[in-house]
Design an enzyme around this catalytic site. Structure first.
Site, PDB file in Angstrom:
ATOM      1  N   GLU A  70     -78.379 -26.838  65.829  1.00 62.03           N
ATOM      2  CA  GLU A  70     -77.812 -26.483  67.142  1.00 62.03           C
ATOM      3  C   GLU A  70     -78.571 -27.149  68.290  1.00 62.03           C
ATOM      4  O   GLU A  70     -79.792 -27.008  68.397  1.00 62.03           O
ATOM      5  CB  GLU A  70     -77.829 -24.956  67.308  1.00 62.03           C
ATOM      6  CG  GLU A  70     -77.175 -24.497  68.595  1.00 62.03           C
ATOM      7  CD  GLU A  70     -77.009 -22.980  68.664  1.00 62.03           C
ATOM      8  OE1 GLU A  70     -76.806 -22.332  67.628  1.00 62.03           O
ATOM      9  OE2 GLU A  70     -77.077 -22.451  69.798  1.00 62.03           O
ATOM     10  N   ASP A  97     -87.240 -17.623  53.169  1.00 60.60           N
ATOM     11  CA  ASP A  97     -85.900 -17.090  52.904  1.00 60.60           C
ATOM     12  C   ASP A  97     -85.308 -16.527  54.205  1.00 60.60           C
ATOM     13  O   ASP A  97     -85.623 -15.408  54.603  1.00 60.60           O
ATOM     14  CB  ASP A  97     -86.053 -15.980  51.840  1.00 60.60           C
ATOM     15  CG  ASP A  97     -84.726 -15.363  51.444  1.00 60.60           C
ATOM     16  OD1 ASP A  97     -83.723 -15.570  52.153  1.00 60.60           O
ATOM     17  OD2 ASP A  97     -84.698 -14.647  50.426  1.00 60.60           O
TER      18      ASP A  97
HETATM   19  C1  MEV Z   1     -76.390 -19.328  71.296  1.00 60.78           C
HETATM   20  O1  MEV Z   1     -76.676 -19.881  70.036  1.00 60.78           O
HETATM   21  C2  MEV Z   1     -77.346 -18.185  71.595  1.00 60.78           C
HETATM   22  C3  MEV Z   1     -77.012 -17.382  72.863  1.00 60.78           C
HETATM   23  O2  MEV Z   1     -75.668 -16.923  72.808  1.00 60.78           O
HETATM   24  C4  MEV Z   1     -77.977 -16.219  72.900  1.00 60.78           C
HETATM   25  C5  MEV Z   1     -77.682 -15.199  73.972  1.00 60.78           C
HETATM   26  O3  MEV Z   1     -76.510 -15.071  74.395  1.00 60.78           O
HETATM   27  O4  MEV Z   1     -78.633 -14.494  74.361  1.00 60.78           O
HETATM   28  C6  MEV Z   1     -77.127 -18.230  74.114  1.00 60.78           C
END
Ligand code: MEV
Length: 450
Positions: free
Chosen positions: A93, A293
Site C-alpha cells: 500500500e 504470523d
Molecule cells: C488506509 O489504509 C488506512 C486509513 O483508513 C486509516 C484510518 O482511517 O485511520 C487511512
C-alpha cells in the site's frame, strides 16, 4: 554528495535518512548496507537476487509452485527507547512507509517512542467436556495445579534453558454455550524469543491425557489462543504541538483534530475498524518483513479491541500537562525472532539483522511503536487535508504500471493523471496509446514547474 556522507558509516547510530527518498532503489540499498553494516548475503537477499527460493518454499508449505514478492521499504527516523532503528516494512500500500517515517520524525522532537512489553507468555487452551459437575472439577484441578504444571515443565528443554517454560494454569467455566456448560483450562507458557505456537500446542497436547485422567471428562480442543492478552506491547509518544503545524494549520488545530478523530473511533465500532486497520498497516508491514504470523497478530489485535464487549480503538490520544499531543497504543504482540519463518525466510533474517533486535520483546516494542506512528499519520491526514492528497502520487504510479507504463513513462503518466485528477486505468491507457499527447502534457507540467 549522497546522504551517506552526512552520517556515520561505521554503525547504525542514526535512523535519519535525509535524501534517501530521492535515490534509486539500488542506491538506497547501497546506502542502507553501509549504514546498517549489512552483509553481502543480506544485501543480495533484499535486492531480490537471492531471496526465498522455490526449493525453500517447498519445505515451508504443500503444493508449492513458486514464491510471492512484496515491496520492501525502510521507515526512517524511528527512535524507540532511546535507540535509533531503521524499520523494514513489507507492504503493497502506498503512503504507509512515508507516513510512518514522517510521524517518527515528529516524534523525535519529543524524544521518540517509549515502549514496554509484558513477559512473552502465551495461553494454551484445553476444552474439557462430559463433566458431571464443572464447579467441583474446577476446584479439584486448581488444587492439583502443581502436579499438572510439573507434568509439562520439561516439554521444551531449549525454552526452559533460556528461562522460559510453564508459568501457571487457570480454569474457566463456560456456561450456557450451545452445548451446555464445560471447562476450559488455560496453560500459561513463557515462550521467550519464539512466537511459540509450536511450543504451546505441544504442551497442551501433552497435558490432555493427564487432565482426562484427573477429571474423568473428555478433552476436546487443545490449541493456543491468539487473544494473547498476557503478551502485551505498549508504546507511547509525546509530540510537541508546534511540530504538528503545517500549511495553514496551527499545531493546536492539528492536535485537537487528532483527538476528535480518535474520540470517533473510541465510541463507534464502524470507525474503530478503519482506525485500527490504519494501525495494522504499520504493524503488519513489520510483522511480515520479519517472517512473523500476521494473521495471529491481526486476530489478537481485533479480539483485544473488543475485550470490553464493545469494539473500540486500540490507541488513545490526549493532551498532556504541557499541552503536547500524547498517544498510547497497547495490543497483544506475539512475535518471535527465532523459529518458523523468522529463521527460514532469508528476507526475514535480513530484516531482523537490520532491526538489530536481541529479543522478541525488543521486536514487539518496535512494532507497537510503528503502529502508533501509523495511526498518527492517518489521523493527522484525515483531520486536516484528507488522505487522498498524499495517496495520489503513489496511487497514480500504480495505476500507470497497471495500464502497462514502463520506465520513465510511469512517472510522466502519473504526474499528468494527478494534475488532471483522473487517476484511472482507462485514462492511463488512453494517454499511453497517444504518446505524443503524453509527451506534450508532461513537458507542459515541467515547464509549469520551472
Ligand atoms: C488506509 O489504509 C488506512 C486509513 O483508513 C486509516 C484510518 O482511517 O485511520 C487511512
Amino acid at each position: 554528495m549522497t546522504s551517506t556522507d552526512s552520517r556515520t558509516t561505521t554503525g547504525q547510530t542514526t535512523s535519519r535518512l535525509p535524501g534517501f527518498y530521492d535515490l534509486g532503489t539500488q542506491q538506497r540499498l547501497q546506502e542502507l548496507a553501509v549504514i546498517a553494516e549489512m552483509s553481502a548475503e543480506h544485501k543480495a537477499v533484499i535486492n531480490g537476487t537471492a531471496g526465498l527460493t522455490p526449493e525453500q518454499a517447498d519445505h515451508m508449505i504443500e503444493n508449492a509452485v513458486g514464491v510471492y514478492g512484496l515491496p520492501l521499504g525502510v521507515a526512517a527516523n524511528f527512535v524507540v527507547n532511546d535507540r535509533e532503528v531503521i524499520v523494514p516494512m513489507a507492504i503493497e500500500e502506498p503512503s504507509v512507509v512515508a507516513g510512518a517515517s514522517f510521524m517518527a520524525k515528529l516524534a523525535r522532537a519529543g524524544g521518540g517512542f517509549r515502549a514496554e512489553c509484558s513477559p512473552p507468555e502465551m495461553i494454551g487452551q484445553l476444552q474439557i467436556l462430559d463433566l458431571d459437575d464443572v464447579a467441583e472439577t474446577k476446584h479439584s484441578l486448581l488444587e492439583q495445579k502443581a502436579e499438572l504444571l510439573g507434568a509439562v515443565e520439561d516439554i521444551d528443554p531449549v525454552i526452559t534453558q533460556l528461562g522460559g517454560g510453564v508459568r501457571d494454569l487457570e480454569v474457566r467455566i463456560i456456561r450456557n454455550s450451545p452445548i451446555g456448560s464445560f471447562l476450559v483450562v488455560h496453560l500459561i507458557y513463557d515462550t521467550r524469543d519464539a512466537m511459540g505456537a509450536n511450543a504451546i500446542n505441544t504442551a497442551v497436547e501433552a497435558l490432555a491425557p493427564l487432565l482426562e485422567q484427573k477429571t474423568g471428562g473428555r478433552v476436546h480442543l487443545r490449541i493456543l489462543s491468539n487473544l494473547a492478552d498476557r503478551r502485551l506491547a505498549r508504546a507511547e509518544v509525546c509530540i510537541p504541538t508546534r511540530e504538528l503545524a503545517f500549511g495553514s494549520y496551527s499545531g493546536e488545530r492539528v492536535r485537537d483534530g487528532i483527538i476528535e478523530a480518535w474520540a470517533f473511533a473510541a465510541s463507534d465500532s464502524y470507525r474503530a475498524a478503519t482506525h485500527n486497520k490504519g494501525i495494522m498497516n504499520g504493524v503488519d508491514a513489520v510483522v511480515i518483513a520479519t517472517g512473523n504470523d500476521w494473521r495471529a497478530i491481526e486476530a489478537g489485535a481485533h479480539a483485544f479491541a473488543a475485550r470490553s464487549g464493545h469494539y473500540g480503538s486500540l490507541s488513545r490520544w490526549s493532551v498532556d500537562d504541557e499541552g503536547n499531543l500524547h498517544g498510547e497504543l497497547e495490543m497483544p504482540m506475539a512475535v518471535g525472532i527465532v523459529g518458523g519463518a523468522t529463521s527460514v525466510h532469508p528476507c526475514a533474517r535480513a530484516a531482523l539483522q537490520l532491526l538489530r533486535v536481541r529479543s522478541s520483546v525488543e521486536l514487539a516494542e518496535i512494532i507497537v511503536s510503528v503502529g502508533l506512528a501509523q495511526n498518527l499519520a492517518a489521523l493527522r491526514a484525515l483531520s486536516t487535508e484528507g488522505i487522498q492528497r498524499g495517496h495520489m502520487g503513489l496511487h497514480a504510479r500504480q495505476v500507470a504500471i497497471a495500464a502497462g507504463a514502463q520506465g520513465d513513462e510511469v512517472e510522466r503518466l502519473a504526474r499528468v493523471m494527478v494534475v488532471e485528477s483522473k487517476i484511472r486505468v482507462d485514462r492511463a491507457r488512453e494517454l499511453l496509446q497517444s504518446p505524443d499527447q503524453l509527451k506534450w502534457d508532461s513537458r507542459r507540467l515541467e515547464a509549469d514547474d520551472d
